[in-house]
Design an enzyme around this catalytic site. Sequence first.
Site, PDB file in Angstrom:
ATOM      1  CG  ASP A  14      -0.249   0.307   2.504  1.00  0.00           C
ATOM      2  OD1 ASP A  14       0.977   0.302   2.678  1.00  0.00           O
ATOM      3  OD2 ASP A  14      -0.997   0.385   3.453  1.00  0.00           O
ATOM      4  CB  CYS A  72       1.331  -2.258   5.035  1.00  0.00           C
ATOM      5  SG  CYS A  72       1.534  -2.778   6.603  1.00  0.00           S
ATOM      6  N   GLY A  73       2.942  -0.098   5.873  1.00  0.00           N
ATOM      7  CA  GLY A  73       3.626   0.973   6.877  1.00  0.00           C
ATOM      8  C   GLY A  73       4.568   0.197   7.837  1.00  0.00           C
ATOM      9  N   GLY A  75       3.937  -3.212   8.464  1.00  0.00           N
ATOM     10  CA  GLY A  75       4.099  -4.748   8.397  1.00  0.00           C
ATOM     11  C   GLY A  75       2.942  -5.487   9.034  1.00  0.00           C
ATOM     12  N   GLY A  77      -0.532  -4.788   9.399  1.00  0.00           N
ATOM     13  CA  GLY A  77      -1.851  -4.958   8.673  1.00  0.00           C
ATOM     14  C   GLY A  77      -1.611  -6.012   7.612  1.00  0.00           C
TER      15      GLY A  77
END
Length: 158
Positions: A14, A72-73, A75, A77
């Site tokens: 993302d 992701c930001g 990890g 999620g």
Amino acid sequence: MINKRRMNIGIAADHGGFELKEFLIAHLKTVGIEVIDFGAFALDKTDDYPDYIVPLSKALAEKRIERAIAVCGSGVGASIVANKIAGVRAALITEYFSAHQGVEDDDLNMICLGGRITGANSAQELVTAFLNAKFSGEERHVRRLEKISKLELHIHNN
Ligand code: RB5
């Protein structure tokens, strides 16, 4: 140095992991490894990680790819959503030991990274260790994985 055994690898991120994903794709390309990019294909600060991590996870579960990299930001999620898909064994990895031992013992097939946590060079080393590692196939590890597979069957049948 990554062993160039032919392996289909997928990657997705993302907005929180977009920059690191682009770095890893470029790095893998320079060492002769092509990865299948499941997006995002542009930085969109409003996007949602399940929209990219779920298609990546399904490709892994359906064996269209053998290993996956999800960013992701944090990890977190990415690892939560990936593990909802039966057949995916994902974990947030921040250090070298788990990057290879997760594969050797637990047949880890998806490495999750935090684009806001792990720097590019460290991520590169973790991905290298993950891709080079092989599941040991030892009886005790197979036994443990079978217990997880049974749990997946239970969840998907209820
Ligand atoms: C997105 O801002 C961020 O929450 C996401 O990338 C991730 O860190 C979630 O775990």
